[in-house]
Design a protein around this motif. Structure first.
Motif, PDB file in Angstrom:
ATOM      1  N   LEU A 284       0.829  -1.216   0.000  1.00 19.43           N
ATOM      2  CA  LEU A 284       0.000   0.000   0.000  1.00 19.43           C
ATOM      3  C   LEU A 284       0.858   1.259   0.000  1.00 19.43           C
ATOM      4  CD1 LEU A 284      -2.473  -1.316   2.653  1.00 19.43           C
ATOM      5  CD2 LEU A 284      -3.232  -0.359   0.472  1.00 19.43           C
TER       6      LEU A 284
ATOM      7  N   SER B 182      -5.451  11.624  -0.170  1.00 25.48           N
ATOM      8  CA  SER B 182      -5.954  10.749  -1.252  1.00 25.48           C
ATOM      9  C   SER B 182      -5.608  11.347  -2.616  1.00 25.48           C
ATOM     10  CB  SER B 182      -7.462  10.517  -1.113  1.00 25.48           C
ATOM     11  OG  SER B 182      -8.169  11.683  -1.468  1.00 25.48           O
TER      12      SER B 182
ATOM     13  N   VAL C  95      -6.760   4.231  -2.406  1.00 27.35           N
ATOM     14  CA  VAL C  95      -6.448   3.244  -1.361  1.00 27.35           C
ATOM     15  C   VAL C  95      -5.040   3.537  -0.877  1.00 27.35           C
ATOM     16  CG1 VAL C  95      -6.361   0.784  -0.765  1.00 27.35           C
ATOM     17  CG2 VAL C  95      -7.628   1.520  -2.775  1.00 27.35           C
TER      18      VAL C  95
ATOM     19  N   VAL D 100      -5.977   1.607   6.843  1.00 23.47           N
ATOM     20  CA  VAL D 100      -6.163   1.822   5.404  1.00 23.47           C
ATOM     21  C   VAL D 100      -7.282   2.843   5.222  1.00 23.47           C
ATOM     22  CG1 VAL D 100      -6.962   0.720   3.272  1.00 23.47           C
ATOM     23  CG2 VAL D 100      -5.272  -0.415   4.704  1.00 23.47           C
TER      24      VAL D 100
ATOM     25  N   LEU E 272      -9.935   4.582   2.584  1.00 23.57           N
ATOM     26  CA  LEU E 272     -10.550   4.418   1.259  1.00 23.57           C
ATOM     27  C   LEU E 272     -11.317   5.671   0.880  1.00 23.57           C
ATOM     28  CD1 LEU E 272     -12.069   0.810   1.463  1.00 23.57           C
ATOM     29  CD2 LEU E 272      -9.740   1.512   0.865  1.00 23.57           C
TER      30      LEU E 272
ATOM     31  N   THR F 241     -14.002   2.908  -5.633  1.00 24.99           N
ATOM     32  CA  THR F 241     -13.206   2.067  -4.732  1.00 24.99           C
ATOM     33  C   THR F 241     -14.015   1.693  -3.496  1.00 24.99           C
ATOM     34  OG1 THR F 241     -11.177   3.060  -5.508  1.00 24.99           O
ATOM     35  CG2 THR F 241     -11.099   2.047  -3.334  1.00 24.99           C
TER      36      THR F 241
ATOM     37  N   ALA G 284     -15.114  -2.100  -2.322  1.00 24.67           N
ATOM     38  CA  ALA G 284     -14.798  -2.696  -1.012  1.00 24.67           C
ATOM     39  C   ALA G 284     -16.071  -3.082  -0.251  1.00 24.67           C
ATOM     40  CB  ALA G 284     -13.976  -1.714  -0.180  1.00 24.67           C
TER      41      ALA G 284
ATOM     42  N   LEU H 218      -7.260  -4.955  -2.718  1.00 23.22           N
ATOM     43  CA  LEU H 218      -8.156  -3.944  -3.288  1.00 23.22           C
ATOM     44  C   LEU H 218      -7.344  -3.097  -4.255  1.00 23.22           C
ATOM     45  CD1 LEU H 218     -11.076  -2.788  -3.071  1.00 23.22           C
ATOM     46  CD2 LEU H 218     -10.221  -1.216  -1.339  1.00 23.22           C
ATOM     47  N   ASN H 219      -7.849  -2.921  -5.460  1.00 19.76           N
ATOM     48  CA  ASN H 219      -7.148  -2.182  -6.520  1.00 19.76           C
ATOM     49  C   ASN H 219      -5.701  -2.680  -6.682  1.00 19.76           C
ATOM     50  OD1 ASN H 219      -9.497  -0.748  -6.389  1.00 19.76           O
ATOM     51  ND2 ASN H 219      -8.557   1.275  -6.211  1.00 19.76           N
TER      52      ASN H 219
ATOM     53  N   VAL I 179     -10.001   0.000   8.778  1.00 19.01           N
ATOM     54  CA  VAL I 179     -10.258   0.697   7.505  1.00 19.01           C
ATOM     55  C   VAL I 179     -11.155   1.917   7.761  1.00 19.01           C
ATOM     56  CG1 VAL I 179     -11.196   0.444   5.156  1.00 19.01           C
ATOM     57  CG2 VAL I 179     -10.151  -1.529   6.285  1.00 19.01           C
TER      58      VAL I 179
END
Ligand code: HEM
Length: 521
Positions: A45, A72, A78, A89, A91, A96, A100, A401-402, A412
């Motif tokens: 990440l 972001s 992510v 994490v 989001l 996205t 999720a 994810l992604n 998250v």
């Protein structure tokens, strides 16, 4: 930036501080050595480099929704930050978040075990606790069915489609009278102070079969404490992530514990009274219906999940808490926006006059004829984003994810504020323009645009009170707009800067209101 620590840090000796810091450094080094390896084909990440011990806390500032939105833009939808020693994490971006919470919903629907959550509803909260999936699912199902049956019950008066509508209309009319008499007596009023009692009365009616007077000290002292509750429960509170902060004296934390205990006592007394007067043949409210479930032992016949009576009846605590704070925050913001945008207030009143009139109370069935009011509510949700993050989520297993690897048990944060201000989704996102939700004819709300607004979460943890929330905001607001004209109090300019928390509130303020006359042109 260090200011955000001040309420949490009290006086400690130098040797205690050193010992704490050395311990934390050792734990930090051990954690770095244990960094998970990334499975082939997946990436690590991205995210800002964390400082030892405190991680990225300083970069989060006192407004994490803004700082995490800015991050972001740099790291993408992510990325990972570290709060203290715990990776989180974050989001953002509608696609996205949808991927999720909906497409990979099972993997992203747990709750992290956060320190402050252990005190909410004695650690047994449906919304905040890290209950095992089966237990959470069974309780959620029960809560949804209790809410549905008590909000859709037939109203006692002619003209109301259900008991929820009847409650709201009566409380709405009462609120208008209350605001008028406070105006007469004091010349101004604090919108949150009065709205919160009316909204609490609606959920009290459903949960406990009772309502309270606007001057009831017990209810007032409870509902007016919600400011401090939401400050601690907001995403990114350092005490949830930096264990040594728990041992330092903190007034904020002390207040948080006091609020939770008082809340628990208030509900517990009502529940005990319900047990004493419970009659299987006369289920009066949600508390009775939950007791009935325990008595019948009918819970979730298809699964073997065992849920204690305490956890079943404790659901009412969540419903009451979530049911008044969220809606009163929305409505109080709505009144502040009406004052800040007087032309919009006039346009809303005119729509009401043309389509409902000023004589009778607006009803739910008037909704299709009040598109501008609906558009105003959507823009209020989007622009204020008063619930900037959902309640934190947690991964239930290793996932991706992604193309990024996210290990099991990772906390998250879902940034609803970013989704609602994303320039890729919204033209001129920082301006308040209710008309953006209307079709070219100005007569219909564009449903596709309305669905892009994210305020109730999404997927398996989506708010279970959404229908009630939308109904209350619409009806209370319709009644207020029909009957009252809101103004600024001269010499008290509005400050619309939100105060960060689980729900973001505007600063307490004094406003004025005057009654609209029925025969007004
Ligand atoms: C305008 C009003 C409301 C808003 C904006 C709102 C928003 C939210 C949000 C964002 C969540 C978290 C979703 C997630 O973690 O992904 C949530 C959860 C929840 N809400 Fe609401 N809510 C509102 C009204 C209500 C009402 C009226 C009730 C109950 C009477 C309620 C009960 C709950 C419960 C029990 C949860 C936890 C669900 C779970 O964890 O499974 N909410 N709400």
């Amino acid at each position: 930036m260090a200011l955000m620590f001040l309420p949490l840090v009290g006086s400690v000796s130098v040797s205690e501080s050193l010992l704490a810091m050395v311990t934390v450094c050792i734990v930090y080094l051990l954690m770095r050595l244990q960094r998970p390896s990334i499975p082939e084909g997946l990436r690590r990440l991205p995210g800002p480099k964390p400082l030892p011990i405190i991680g990225n806390v300083l970069e989060m500032s006192t407004n994490p929704h803004l700082s995490l939105t800015a991050m972001s833009e740099r790291y993408g939808p992510v990325y990972q930050i570290q709060i203290g020693m715990r990776p989180v994490v974050v989001l953002s971006g509608s696609e996205t978040v949808r991927q999720a919470l909906i497409k990979q919903g099972e993997e992203f629907s747990s709750r992290p075990d956060l320190y402050s959550f252990r005190f909410i509803n004695d650690g047994k909260s449906l919304a905040f606790s890290s209950d095992q999936a089966g237990v959470w699912r069974a309780r959620r199902k029960l809560a949804m069915s209790a809410l549905r049956s008590f909000s859709t019950l037939e109203g006692s008066d002619l003209g109301y489609s259900c008991v929820l509508e009847e409650h709201i209309c009566k409380e709405g009319e009462y609120l208008v009278k209350q605001l008028s008499s406070v105006m007469e007596a004091s010349g101004s009023f604090d919108p949150f102070r009065h709205i919160v009692v009316s909204v609490a009365n609606v959920i009290c009616g459903m949960c406990f079969g009772r309502r309270y007077n606007h001057d009831d000290q017990e209810l007032l002292s409870l509902v007016n404490l919600s400011d401090e509750f939401v400050q601690v429960a907001g995403s990114g509170n350092p005490v949830d992530f930096i264990p040594f902060l728990r041992f330092l004296p903190s007034q904020t934390m002390k207040n948080f514990l006091k609020i939770n205990a008082r809340f628990q006592n208030f509900v517990q007394r009502i529940v005990t009274e319900h047990y004493r007067t419970y009659d299987k043949n006369n289920i009066r409210d949600i508390t009775d219906s939950l007791i009935d479930h325990c008595e019948d032992r009918k819970l979730d016949e298809n699964s073997n999940v065992q849920v204690s009576d305490e956890k079943i009846v404790g659901i009412v605590n969540d419903l009451f808490g979530a049911g008044f704070d969220t809606i009163s925050t929305a409505l109080s913001w709505a009144v502040v926006y009406l004052v800040a945008y007087p032309d919009t207030q006039e346009k809303l009143h005119q729509e009401m006059k043309d389509n409902v009139g000023l004589e009778r109370t607006p009803l739910l069935s008037d909704k299709p004829n009040l598109p501008f009011l609906e558009a105003f509510i959507m823009e209020l949700f989007r622009h204020s984003s008063f619930l900037p993050f959902t309640i934190p989520h947690c991964t239930s297993k290793d996932t991706a994810l992604n193309g990024y690897f996210i290990p099991k048990d990772t906390c998250v944060f879902i940034n609803q504020w970013q989704v609602n201000h994303d320039p890729a989704l919204w033209k001129d996102p920082y301006s308040f323009i209710p008309e953006r939700f209307l079709d070219a004819d100005g007569m219909t709300v564009n449903k596709m645009d309305a669905e892009k607004v994210m305020i109730f979460g999404m997927g398996k943890r989506r708010c279970i009170g959404e229908a009630i929330g939308r109904t209350e905001v619409f009806l209370f607001l319709a009644i207020l707009i029909q009957k009252l004209h809101f103004h600024e109090l001269p010499g008290h300019p509005l400050d619309m800067t939100p105060e960060y928390g689980l729900t973001m509130k505007h600063k307490r303020c004094q406003l004025r209101a005057s009654l609209r006359l029925c025969q007004e042109d």
